[in-house]
Design a protein around this motif. Structure first.
Motif, short mmCIF file in Angstrom:
data_model
loop_
_atom_site.label_atom_id
_atom_site.label_comp_id
_atom_site.label_asym_id
_atom_site.label_seq_id
_atom_site.Cartn_x
_atom_site.Cartn_y
_atom_site.Cartn_z
N ILE A 33 0.94 -1.25 0.01
CA ILE A 33 0.12 0.10 -0.14
C ILE A 33 0.89 1.40 0.14
O ILE A 33 0.83 2.20 -0.81
N LYS A 34 1.88 1.16 0.95
CA LYS A 34 2.90 2.44 1.03
C LYS A 34 3.57 2.54 -0.35
O LYS A 34 3.46 3.88 -0.69
N SER A 35 4.18 1.82 -0.91
CA SER A 35 4.69 1.72 -2.25
C SER A 35 3.78 2.42 -3.29
O SER A 35 4.39 3.14 -4.16
N VAL B 129 -0.48 12.49 -2.49
CA VAL B 129 -0.85 11.66 -1.31
C VAL B 129 0.34 11.75 -0.26
O VAL B 129 1.63 11.71 -0.50
N LYS B 130 0.00 11.69 0.93
CA LYS B 130 0.76 11.88 1.76
C LYS B 130 1.23 10.16 2.18
O LYS B 130 0.56 9.22 2.37
N HIS B 131 2.52 10.01 2.01
CA HIS B 131 3.04 8.72 2.24
C HIS B 131 4.13 8.50 3.32
O HIS B 131 4.79 7.73 3.47
N ASP B 132 4.40 9.65 4.20
CA ASP B 132 5.47 9.84 5.01
C ASP B 132 5.04 9.28 6.49
O ASP B 132 5.64 9.92 7.46
N PHE B 133 3.95 8.38 6.37
CA PHE B 133 3.50 8.00 7.77
C PHE B 133 4.10 6.72 8.11
O PHE B 133 4.92 5.88 7.29
N GLU B 134 3.97 6.27 9.29
CA GLU B 134 4.34 4.86 9.71
C GLU B 134 2.73 4.19 10.19
O GLU B 134 2.10 4.70 10.59
#
Length: 137
Positions: free
Chosen positions: A79-81, A89-94
């Motif tokens: 999903i993150k990739s 899209v915000k993707h810098d979350f953990e």
């Protein structure tokens, strides 16, 4: 009757670290695309899911060659990739390290699907934190 491993259905709940509410519409759209790709890449996979601001409910068959931890980790990475490919899209979350999962018997699949599809309505009434307490997390 003995069921093969491929018939193990799992309801998986993945959440962002500290249940941070970061999934807005662009993120939800990206996650929807990722889930479609996941299904396309796994033959004979049927999936039902709901994306909320800080977590995702997913009902799917546990792939034969994967453990539950492996599946959760694979989905989080996948999903993150996919999210990284989209600029808005915000993707810098953990992801939260712990996840919730429970197996679902074949005669409960349709009820479980309905429950997942009603998640958005449910979370107008109870918070994700309240749901986690209910699930014993």
């Amino acid at each position: 009757m003995k069921h093969s491993h491929s018939e193990i259905w799992t309801h998986l709940v993945l959440s962002t670290k500290n249940q941070e509410r970061i999934f807005g519409q662009p993120e939800i759209n990206a996650i929807n695309l990722a889930m479609e790709d996941f299904v396309a890449n796994h033959k004979d996979q049927a999936i039902t899911y709901a994306v909320l601001p800080e977590h995702i409910h997913i009902l799917l068959k546990l792939p034969e060659n994967m453990s539950l931890n492996g599946l959760a980790s694979h989905l989080q990475t996948f999903i993150k990739s996919k999210m990284r490919l989209l600029e808005e899209v915000k993707h810098d979350f953990e992801w939260e390290k712990n996840f919730h999962a429970h197996s679902v018997s074949l005669n409960r699949i349709s009820a479980e699907k309905s429950m997942i599809l009603r998640q958005e309505m449910k979370h107008r009434e109870i918070t994700f934190e309240e749901e986690l307490k209910f699930l014993g997390l």
